[in-house]
Scaffold this motif. Structure first.
Motif, PDB file in Angstrom:
ATOM      1  N   UNK A 115      45.438  34.866  32.909  1.00 46.34           N
ATOM      2  CA  UNK A 115      46.469  35.399  33.811  1.00 46.34           C
ATOM      3  C   UNK A 115      45.847  36.034  35.058  1.00 46.34           C
ATOM      4  N   UNK A 116      44.721  36.721  34.868  1.00 41.66           N
ATOM      5  CA  UNK A 116      44.029  37.312  36.024  1.00 41.66           C
ATOM      6  C   UNK A 116      43.574  36.215  36.985  1.00 41.66           C
ATOM      7  N   UNK A 117      43.015  35.143  36.432  1.00 42.24           N
ATOM      8  CA  UNK A 117      42.566  34.014  37.261  1.00 42.24           C
ATOM      9  C   UNK A 117      43.738  33.435  38.059  1.00 42.24           C
ATOM     10  N   UNK A 118      44.870  33.251  37.392  1.00 41.63           N
ATOM     11  CA  UNK A 118      46.036  32.659  38.056  1.00 41.63           C
ATOM     12  C   UNK A 118      46.537  33.548  39.198  1.00 41.63           C
ATOM     13  N   UNK A 178      29.047  38.818  53.115  1.00 38.98           N
ATOM     14  CA  UNK A 178      30.055  39.851  52.861  1.00 38.98           C
ATOM     15  C   UNK A 178      30.033  40.244  51.401  1.00 38.98           C
ATOM     16  N   UNK A 179      30.980  41.081  51.005  1.00 39.27           N
ATOM     17  CA  UNK A 179      31.006  41.551  49.622  1.00 39.27           C
ATOM     18  C   UNK A 179      32.421  41.933  49.228  1.00 39.27           C
ATOM     19  N   UNK A 180      32.694  41.847  47.931  1.00 37.30           N
ATOM     20  CA  UNK A 180      33.972  42.319  47.383  1.00 37.30           C
ATOM     21  C   UNK A 180      33.656  43.256  46.226  1.00 37.30           C
ATOM     22  N   UNK A 181      34.530  44.210  46.004  1.00 33.69           N
ATOM     23  CA  UNK A 181      34.270  45.150  44.926  1.00 33.69           C
ATOM     24  C   UNK A 181      35.502  45.929  44.518  1.00 33.69           C
ATOM     25  N   UNK A 182      35.352  46.642  43.414  1.00 34.12           N
ATOM     26  CA  UNK A 182      36.392  47.541  42.918  1.00 34.12           C
ATOM     27  C   UNK A 182      35.751  48.906  42.731  1.00 34.12           C
ATOM     28  N   UNK A 183      36.428  49.938  43.201  1.00 34.92           N
ATOM     29  CA  UNK A 183      35.892  51.292  43.109  1.00 34.92           C
ATOM     30  C   UNK A 183      36.903  52.199  42.424  1.00 34.92           C
ATOM     31  N   UNK A 184      36.401  53.161  41.673  1.00 33.71           N
ATOM     32  CA  UNK A 184      37.293  54.079  40.983  1.00 33.71           C
ATOM     33  C   UNK A 184      36.504  55.089  40.178  1.00 33.71           C
ATOM     34  N   UNK A 185      37.185  55.811  39.289  1.00 31.65           N
ATOM     35  CA  UNK A 185      36.504  56.794  38.445  1.00 31.65           C
ATOM     36  C   UNK A 185      35.458  56.109  37.562  1.00 31.65           C
ATOM     37  N   UNK A 235      33.991  40.386  35.323  1.00 35.16           N
ATOM     38  CA  UNK A 235      34.291  38.963  35.564  1.00 35.16           C
ATOM     39  C   UNK A 235      35.316  38.736  36.669  1.00 35.16           C
ATOM     40  N   UNK A 236      36.239  39.697  36.885  1.00 38.16           N
ATOM     41  CA  UNK A 236      37.224  39.549  37.966  1.00 38.16           C
ATOM     42  C   UNK A 236      36.525  39.589  39.326  1.00 38.16           C
ATOM     43  N   UNK A 237      35.631  40.564  39.513  1.00 38.76           N
ATOM     44  CA  UNK A 237      34.896  40.684  40.775  1.00 38.76           C
ATOM     45  C   UNK A 237      33.991  39.470  40.980  1.00 38.76           C
ATOM     46  N   UNK A 238      33.327  39.039  39.936  1.00 42.53           N
ATOM     47  CA  UNK A 238      32.430  37.885  40.011  1.00 42.53           C
ATOM     48  C   UNK A 238      33.196  36.632  40.437  1.00 42.53           C
ATOM     49  N   UNK A 239      34.323  36.373  39.786  1.00 43.85           N
ATOM     50  CA  UNK A 239      35.124  35.187  40.097  1.00 43.85           C
ATOM     51  C   UNK A 239      35.649  35.241  41.529  1.00 43.85           C
ATOM     52  N   UNK A 240      36.146  36.420  41.936  1.00 42.95           N
ATOM     53  CA  UNK A 240      36.708  36.562  43.287  1.00 42.95           C
ATOM     54  C   UNK A 240      35.645  36.321  44.351  1.00 42.95           C
ATOM     55  N   UNK A 241      34.434  36.866  44.132  1.00 42.27           N
ATOM     56  CA  UNK A 241      33.349  36.676  45.109  1.00 42.27           C
ATOM     57  C   UNK A 241      32.978  35.204  45.234  1.00 42.27           C
TER      58      UNK A 241
END
Length: 346
Positions: free
Chosen positions: A86-89, A310-317, A327-333
């Motif tokens: 579902x995340x991939x879709x 360039x780069x993509x990432x997720x940041x948080x606590x 795997x979400x960040x890896x796939x998106x990049x």
């Protein structure tokens, strides 16, 4: 660590990542593979605390992992899941539209990442080092002109500048023709390197007004005060909604302050300079946002020449769900890299 200590440590960290709060010995007695008492678990926790892997925020309130403990967990015990279908879709659907503008596409990348991860996403757009497709000078009035740069990846950049006096439509065409003949297949930085020597070689055939226009246009492109990297931030509200307590809320506000001060940061790309693949920065390891004690999961993306652009990432606590987000960040990049490479071929 022996097998028992390892399991206690792993379950404390996983409980913390899930709840954001301390994990107590009583809750662990129901989860352990072997039947052991709460007192035995407390003894193991004390040993792990002595090793610097766990901390007790309050007396008798259970344990949470330290930054060192989280790093050890991520490096040695983290089970990275396969990317959820579902995340991939959701990511594919968001990036599916055929938008000619790379900036708009990357803005959607940020929205997709924050939506799928329920965190805050960071996307660093490229410096537009794609080959130049076309250059044009347009007169706006006697003391203002526009230089238009069209890149092979579909990006269009317009800059207003003050041209040398006396420019004519003819000199503007000549300047543009000169630059277009030189720029074929070259990136902007490559064009900068050859342009001065070419002006010198062809001084006789290049009209004086056109030469002055090229040089003044070059000065605009080389303006060191203007940064072309752009950090797109999406999903701030997700972090505020997910804050576990007032202390975490304060850390998130500090993070937002950091992000506002560093909207354009080339240093973000340096975090990925060791090569392709996802990297995880925890707390103070993350030099850009260390004040907030945040974690950053980041991956570079590359163009068709395998150059990091360039780069993509997720940041948080620090209690990010690393196993799902990696795997979400890896796939998106990888997807962004492919899309940008395909545009470069067009």
């Amino acid at each position: 660590m022996n097998e028992r200590s390892r399991e206690v440590f792993r379950r404390v960290v996983e409980g913390y990542l899930e709840s954001g709060g301390p994990v107590g010995s009583r809750s662990l007695t129901r989860q352990m593979n072997e039947k052991i008492s709460a007192a035995t678990i407390r003894n193991v926790m004390q040993d792990l605390e002595f090793m610097g892997l766990l901390d007790s925020p309050h007396v008798s309130a259970g344990r949470i992992p330290t930054q060192q403990g989280l790093r050890m967990f991520v490096d040695g015990l983290l089970e990275v899941r396969d990317l959820d279908h579902q995340d991939r879709e959701k990511i594919d659907a968001t990036l599916g539209s055929n938008d000619a503008d790379v900036g708009s596409m990357l803005d959607r990348v940020g929205a997709a990442l924050s939506g799928v991860t329920l965190g805050a996403s960071l996307v660093l757009t490229p410096k537009h080092e794609a080959p130049i497709k076309h250059i044009e000078f347009i007169s706006l009035n006697p003391d203002r002109a526009l230089v238009v740069l069209v890149f092979a990846d579909g990006h269009v950049e317009n800059r207003v500048f003050q041209p040398p006096s006396g420019q004519t439509p003819s000199s503007m065409r000549e300047a543009a023709n000169f630059l277009n003949a030189l720029s074929e297949g070259r990136t902007l930085s490559e064009l900068r390197r050859v342009i001065a020597s070419e002006i010198s070689k062809r001084r006789q055939e290049l009209d004086e007004l056109a030469r002055a226009l090229v040089e003044s246009g070059l000065a605009i492109w080389e303006n060191e005060g203007e940064r072309h990297e752009r950090l797109i931030v999406r999903g701030r509200a997700n972090l505020l909604d997910g804050a576990a307590d007032s202390a975490e809320l304060d850390r998130i506000r500090t993070l937002f302050d950091d992000l506002e001060r560093k909207r354009d940061i080339a240093e973000f790309l340096e975090l990925t300079e060791d090569g392709e693949g996802v990297r995880i920065f925890i707390g103070s390891e993350n030099k850009l946002f260390s004040l907030s004690g945040s974690s950053l999961v980041v991956s570079p993306y590359m163009n068709a020449d395998r150059k990091i652009i360039g780069a993509v990432g997720v940041i948080g606590p620090t209690r990010l769900n690393y196993g799902r987000i990696v795997p979400i960040v890896d796939y998106t990049a990888q997807l962004v890299g492919r899309l940008i490479s395909d545009r470069g071929k067009g």
